[in-house]
Design an enzyme around this catalytic site. Sequence first.
Site, PDB file in Angstrom:
ATOM      1  N   ASP A  73      34.428  41.633  40.679  1.00  9.17           N
ATOM      2  CA  ASP A  73      34.810  43.023  40.922  1.00  9.17           C
ATOM      3  C   ASP A  73      36.308  43.188  40.674  1.00  9.17           C
ATOM      4  O   ASP A  73      37.069  42.218  40.787  1.00  9.17           O
ATOM      5  CB  ASP A  73      34.514  43.410  42.378  1.00  9.17           C
ATOM      6  CG  ASP A  73      33.031  43.326  42.691  1.00  9.17           C
ATOM      7  OD1 ASP A  73      32.219  43.435  41.757  1.00  9.17           O
ATOM      8  OD2 ASP A  73      32.703  43.146  43.880  1.00  9.17           O
TER       9      ASP A  73
HETATM   10  N1  URA Z   1      30.341  39.011  45.007  1.00  5.87           N
HETATM   11  C1  URA Z   1      30.925  40.216  45.159  1.00  5.87           C
HETATM   12  O1  URA Z   1      30.527  40.998  46.001  1.00  5.87           O
HETATM   13  N2  URA Z   1      31.944  40.528  44.341  1.00  5.87           N
HETATM   14  C2  URA Z   1      32.430  39.705  43.403  1.00  5.87           C
HETATM   15  O2  URA Z   1      33.378  40.063  42.697  1.00  5.87           O
HETATM   16  C3  URA Z   1      31.827  38.460  43.260  1.00  5.87           C
HETATM   17  C4  URA Z   1      30.779  38.138  44.067  1.00  5.87           C
END
Ligand code: URA
Length: 257
Positions: A129
Amino acid sequence: MDANVDEHIPFEERPDDGRGGKIVPMRLQKFLARAGVASRRASENLMTEGRVTVNGIVVTALGTKVDPLVDKVAVDGRPVTLQDKPVTLMLNKPEGVITTMKAQSDRPIVADLVPVDRYPGLYPIGRLDADTTGLLLFSTNGELGNSLLHPSCHVPKTYLAHLKRPLSVDGAVRLRMGVELEDGPVQPAEVDVVGKYGRLVRITVHEGRYHQVKRMFEAVGNQVERLHRETFGSLSLGNLELGQWRILSQEEVDSLK
Ligand code: URA
């Protein structure tokens, strides 16, 4: 001067470039970048400084095309050839950078941080993310990417999560047993509370679903405030700084397979 691009080698007879395409004529600065000499922009500077020769002749015109199968390119007298081995690297992704190779807005993207000119076809293996930091793999080897992203692949990934509230004992137990998400149950996770306040938790998951870690903590009534990926399989960031990348050794790549 366009070097020997007219000396025609039919497309079908051209060798694969190791990245899903063929070796075809290209601009000299692109050739230099692909060969790993420097970025495209820095390669243009080398050309205008008169340091690049094609078939022994100094070439300064930025539009010049070369055929890697025919022309002999040199920088400061040293021959330059294309690299064709696939490349896999890790990036320590900073916060606020979007996992995409194509900009859709003026927000920073991971393509700005990795050497795409030098290694065309470089692609992220999965995604983090925008607000997640840490270990993100890239490869020019599409097969490696596909196999690591396949649902049957259970490479462990470890994250450090800063939570809004201390993790409850019940929450930790449920995560260790495998919580239920909208898209089905997740595999049991390893969970360790780090430090004494209960809000810093190291969690290892075995799948790579969308927002997986955040959704797992939400499923036990908590919320992730900050997330950092520390490891992917046997690989860890070591002392790689945020925003920096490094190429993986062959042994490291093999350890992922
Ligand atoms: N899980 C998440 O919620 N976000 C990420 O960026 C990676 C794994």
